[in-house]
Design a protein around this motif. Structure first.
Motif, PDB file in Angstrom:
ATOM      1  N   TYR A 186       0.829  -1.201   0.000  1.00 12.62           N
ATOM      2  CA  TYR A 186       0.000   0.000   0.000  1.00 12.62           C
ATOM      3  C   TYR A 186       0.867   1.257   0.000  1.00 12.62           C
ATOM      4  CZ  TYR A 186      -4.072  -2.953   0.844  1.00 12.62           C
ATOM      5  OH  TYR A 186      -5.062  -3.892   0.735  1.00 12.62           O
ATOM      6  N   GLU A 187       1.954   1.224   0.770  1.00 14.71           N
ATOM      7  CA  GLU A 187       2.885   2.343   0.729  1.00 14.71           C
ATOM      8  C   GLU A 187       3.472   2.500  -0.674  1.00 14.71           C
ATOM      9  OE1 GLU A 187       2.783   1.442   5.142  1.00 14.71           O
ATOM     10  OE2 GLU A 187       2.479   0.387   3.249  1.00 14.71           O
ATOM     11  N   LEU A 246       3.460   5.746  -3.169  1.00 12.93           N
ATOM     12  CA  LEU A 246       4.743   6.279  -3.653  1.00 12.93           C
ATOM     13  C   LEU A 246       4.814   6.280  -5.170  1.00 12.93           C
ATOM     14  CD1 LEU A 246       7.017   4.557  -1.001  1.00 12.93           C
ATOM     15  CD2 LEU A 246       6.805   7.040  -1.338  1.00 12.93           C
ATOM     16  N   ASN A 247       4.269   5.261  -5.798  1.00 13.97           N
ATOM     17  CA  ASN A 247       4.255   5.220  -7.263  1.00 13.97           C
ATOM     18  C   ASN A 247       3.574   6.458  -7.838  1.00 13.97           C
ATOM     19  OD1 ASN A 247       5.553   3.000  -8.607  1.00 13.97           O
ATOM     20  ND2 ASN A 247       4.153   1.635  -7.500  1.00 13.97           N
ATOM     21  N   GLU A 248       2.447   6.838  -7.228  1.00 11.02           N
ATOM     22  CA  GLU A 248       1.721   8.013  -7.705  1.00 11.02           C
ATOM     23  C   GLU A 248       2.526   9.287  -7.482  1.00 11.02           C
ATOM     24  OE1 GLU A 248      -1.196   8.186  -9.352  1.00 11.02           O
ATOM     25  OE2 GLU A 248      -1.156   5.991  -9.422  1.00 11.02           O
ATOM     26  N   LEU A 249       3.206   9.389  -6.349  1.00  9.83           N
ATOM     27  CA  LEU A 249       3.980  10.598  -6.056  1.00  9.83           C
ATOM     28  C   LEU A 249       5.207  10.710  -6.961  1.00  9.83           C
ATOM     29  CD1 LEU A 249       3.874  10.554  -2.138  1.00  9.83           C
ATOM     30  CD2 LEU A 249       2.591  12.063  -3.671  1.00  9.83           C
ATOM     31  N   VAL A 250       5.807   9.575  -7.278  1.00  7.61           N
ATOM     32  CA  VAL A 250       7.025   9.587  -8.099  1.00  7.61           C
ATOM     33  C   VAL A 250       6.720   9.851  -9.565  1.00  7.61           C
ATOM     34  CG1 VAL A 250       8.905   8.119  -8.950  1.00  7.61           C
ATOM     35  CG2 VAL A 250       8.358   8.158  -6.506  1.00  7.61           C
ATOM     36  N   ALA A 305      -4.452  12.335  -5.474  1.00  5.37           N
ATOM     37  CA  ALA A 305      -4.302  11.231  -6.436  1.00  5.37           C
ATOM     38  C   ALA A 305      -3.511  10.087  -5.812  1.00  5.37           C
ATOM     39  CB  ALA A 305      -3.616  11.729  -7.700  1.00  5.37           C
ATOM     40  N   ALA A 306      -2.482  10.422  -5.038  1.00  2.43           N
ATOM     41  CA  ALA A 306      -1.677   9.381  -4.390  1.00  2.43           C
ATOM     42  C   ALA A 306      -2.507   8.641  -3.338  1.00  2.43           C
ATOM     43  CB  ALA A 306      -0.449  10.009  -3.740  1.00  2.43           C
ATOM     44  N   PHE A 307      -3.271   9.387  -2.554  1.00  2.78           N
ATOM     45  CA  PHE A 307      -4.101   8.749  -1.529  1.00  2.78           C
ATOM     46  C   PHE A 307      -5.142   7.833  -2.173  1.00  2.78           C
ATOM     47  CE2 PHE A 307      -7.745   8.649   1.392  1.00  2.78           C
ATOM     48  CZ  PHE A 307      -7.117   8.182   2.543  1.00  2.78           C
ATOM     49  N   ASN A 308      -5.664   8.243  -3.316  1.00  2.72           N
ATOM     50  CA  ASN A 308      -6.681   7.441  -4.004  1.00  2.72           C
ATOM     51  C   ASN A 308      -6.115   6.170  -4.626  1.00  2.72           C
ATOM     52  OD1 ASN A 308      -9.101   8.807  -3.489  1.00  2.72           O
ATOM     53  ND2 ASN A 308      -8.679  10.341  -5.069  1.00  2.72           N
ATOM     54  N   ALA A 309      -4.816   5.973  -4.530  1.00  2.00           N
ATOM     55  CA  ALA A 309      -4.234   4.689  -4.952  1.00  2.00           C
ATOM     56  C   ALA A 309      -4.590   3.586  -3.969  1.00  2.00           C
ATOM     57  CB  ALA A 309      -2.719   4.816  -5.081  1.00  2.00           C
ATOM     58  N   PRO A 327      -7.191   1.267  -1.710  1.00  2.00           N
ATOM     59  CA  PRO A 327      -8.569   0.787  -1.855  1.00  2.00           C
ATOM     60  C   PRO A 327      -9.528   1.649  -1.024  1.00  2.00           C
ATOM     61  CG  PRO A 327      -7.075  -1.023  -1.356  1.00  2.00           C
ATOM     62  CD  PRO A 327      -6.286   0.227  -1.172  1.00  2.00           C
ATOM     63  N   VAL A 328     -10.727   1.837  -1.518  1.00  2.00           N
ATOM     64  CA  VAL A 328     -11.697   2.693  -0.831  1.00  2.00           C
ATOM     65  C   VAL A 328     -12.002   2.171   0.561  1.00  2.00           C
ATOM     66  CG1 VAL A 328     -14.063   3.579  -0.879  1.00  2.00           C
ATOM     67  CG2 VAL A 328     -12.717   3.514  -2.980  1.00  2.00           C
ATOM     68  N   ASN A 329     -12.084   0.858   0.723  1.00  2.97           N
ATOM     69  CA  ASN A 329     -12.373   0.300   2.046  1.00  2.97           C
ATOM     70  C   ASN A 329     -11.292   0.660   3.062  1.00  2.97           C
ATOM     71  OD1 ASN A 329     -14.782  -0.815   1.258  1.00  2.97           O
ATOM     72  ND2 ASN A 329     -13.963  -2.881   0.946  1.00  2.97           N
ATOM     73  N   LEU A 330     -10.036   0.691   2.608  1.00  6.50           N
ATOM     74  CA  LEU A 330      -8.946   1.089   3.498  1.00  6.50           C
ATOM     75  C   LEU A 330      -9.027   2.579   3.805  1.00  6.50           C
ATOM     76  CD1 LEU A 330      -6.379   0.557   5.066  1.00  6.50           C
ATOM     77  CD2 LEU A 330      -5.084   0.720   2.918  1.00  6.50           C
ATOM     78  N   GLN A 331      -9.373   3.374   2.810  1.00  8.91           N
ATOM     79  CA  GLN A 331      -9.534   4.809   3.034  1.00  8.91           C
ATOM     80  C   GLN A 331     -10.595   5.070   4.107  1.00  8.91           C
ATOM     81  OE1 GLN A 331     -10.173   7.113  -0.554  1.00  8.91           O
ATOM     82  NE2 GLN A 331      -8.824   5.800  -1.754  1.00  8.91           N
TER      83      GLN A 331
END
Length: 352
Positions: free
Chosen positions: A144-145, A149-153, A169-173, A175-179
Motif C-alpha cells: 500500500y505504501e 509512492l508510485n503516484e507521487l514519483v 491522487a496518491a491517496f486514491n491509490a 482501496p476505498v475500504n482502506l480509506q
C-alpha cells in the motif's frame, strides 16, 4: 463463509493453516455483509499464578462486577487503531481536517518508537520523511505504501512542487475500504474519549450506575434479534427517564454515545456536555465529517451502546503445559458484531 458448487465430501480435501471448516447448513443465498449477528469466542489465558481456588475466585469476582454493571464498557479495541503501528486514527484525523498531504505523510513516514517494524521498512520511512520518495519506493516492501509512492514519483515533481491534487491522487491509490477505515478509526477514537469521560464523571458520583440513563441521553432499543439497534433512537426526558431505566434493566434499551458524523444529533445534559467538550478539545465540528476533497469518505455518523452485555463462562481450568507451575483457563463468551473480545479480556487480565 459460503462455498458454492461443491459436495460435503469435497471439504475433506481443503487444507488451510489454523483453519477448520465445518458444515453448518445450506442456503439458497451466500453469506454477505450485514448478515453477521455476532461472534462466539473461546479463548485460553495462560501463565496464571496461584491455586485453582484463588484463580476461580478472581474470575468469579470480575464476572460479578460485569454482571452488576450490566456488561462491559463498549470501547473500540486497540486493533481498530493498528496493533503494530497505531496511526490509523491519526491518518483519519488529518483527513477530517482536510489535510490530505498530512494524511499521506503520516501513513508513509511515521516511524513507531517501539521498533515494531523491520529495519528495512524503518529506513524507507526515514527516506520518506526526508522527501526522497524515489529512493523510498526502491526500498519500501509494503504494497500500500508502494502504491502511494508510485503516484507521487510518477508526476516527476520535487517534494516542494507537489500540489494538493497530487497528494489526493496518491491517496486514491489505496482501496476505498482502506480509506474509509481511517475515518472509522478516528470516529472510534472520539467515541472512546466520550466513553472514558462519561465513566470518569459518573465514578465521581457513586449514586449513579454507569449503565443508567440520564436526562438528555439518547437511547436505542433492542431489535427482533435481541441486539441494540442504533436506528431506533429516543432522547431521554424527565418524564420518561424512570420508564427507560426499567427497560435498560430488562435489556430492552441501551444508553448510547456518538460515533460522530456530519448528521450526528448531540445529547443534552451530562452526555451532551461531554460530547461538546470532546469536539471542542479536538478542534473539530460535525460538518468536518463531510469531506469536500474526498466526498466518498464523508460519514453521517451513528450511535453506539456504551455498554455491551456479556456472559463469560469459565469452561476449563487446568495446568499450563507451556508454562510449568502455572495454570491456564478457557473463557467462552458471545459478543454482538462490532464489539471487541480484547476489551472483555482486558477486564480479566488487567493488573488493577
Amino acid at each position: 463463509i459460503s462455498i458454492s458448487g461443491i459436495e460435503d465430501d469435497d471439504l475433506a480435501h481443503i487444507r488451510l493453516k489454523d483453519v477448520t471448516l465445518r458444515i453448518i447448513g445450506r442456503s439458497n443465498k451466500p453469506v454477505s455483509l450485514g448478515d453477521l449477528y455476532g461472534n462466539e469466542f473461546e479463548i485460553t489465558i495462560r501463565g496464571l499464578k496461584g491455586s485453582e481456588d484463588e484463580i476461580l475466585q478472581r474470575i468469579n469476582s470480575i464476572s460479578a462486577e460485569i454482571d452488576a454493571m450490566g456488561g462491559i464498557p463498549n470501547f473500540f479495541g486497540v486493533q481498530r487503531f493498528g496493533i503494530n503501528r497505531p496511526i490509523t486514527h491519526i491518518v483519519g484525523e488529518r483527513l477530517i481536517r482536510g489535510d490530505v498531504k498530512g494524511a499521506v505523510m503520516t501513513y508513509l513516514a511515521y516511524i513507531t518508537p517501539d521498533e515494531s517494524e523491520s529495519e528495512e521498512v524503518r529506513e524507507a520511512r526515514q527516506l520518506c520523511q526526508e522527501g526522497n520518495f524515489k529512493e523510498c519506493l526502491k526500498r519500501m516492501p509494503l504494497r500500500y505504501e508502494r502504491a502511494i509512492l508510485n503516484e507521487l514519483v510518477k508526476v516527476k515533481k520535487s517534494t516542494e512542487q507537489l500540489s494538493e491534487s497530487d497528494y489526493i491522487a496518491a491517496f486514491n491509490a489505496l482501496p476505498v475500504n482502506l480509506q474509509k477505515l481511517f475515518i472509522h478509526a478516528y470516529q472510534a477514537y472520539l467515541f472512546n474519549l466520550v466513553l472514558s469521560k462519561r465513566m470518569m464523571s459518573l465514578n465521581m458520583n457513586r449514586q449513579q450506575p454507569f449503565n443508567a440513563a440520564l436526562v438528555g441521553d439518547i437511547v436505542c432499543y433492542r431489535n427482533e434479534h435481541g441486539f441494540a439497534d442504533p436506528a431506533k433512537l429516543e432522547r431521554v426526558t424527565e418524564e420518561k427517564v424512570d420508564a427507560i431505566n426499567r427497560l435498560i434493566k430488562r435489556g430492552r434499551a441501551f444508553v448510547t454515545a456518538p460515533v460522530f458524523g456530519f448528521a450526528t444529533e448531540l445529547g443534552a445534559g451530562l452526555e451532551g456536555e461531554i460530547e461538546r467538550e470532546v469536539l471542542t478539545a479536538e478542534g473539530i465540528e460535525l460538518s468536518d465529517f463531510k469531506l469536500n476533497v474526498l466526498p466518498a469518505l464523508s460519514s453521517k455518523g451513528t450511535r453506539r451502546p456504551i455498554i455491551v452485555p456479556v456472559k463469560v463462562n469459565c469452561k476449563e481450568l487446568s495446568d499450563d503445559e507451556m508454562n510449568p507451575g502455572c495454570k491456564r483457563v478457557k473463557l467462552n463468551f458471545f459478543l454482538p458484531k462490532g464489539s471487541y473480545a480484547t476489551v472483555v479480556l482486558r477486564e480479566y487480565m488487567k493488573m488493577k
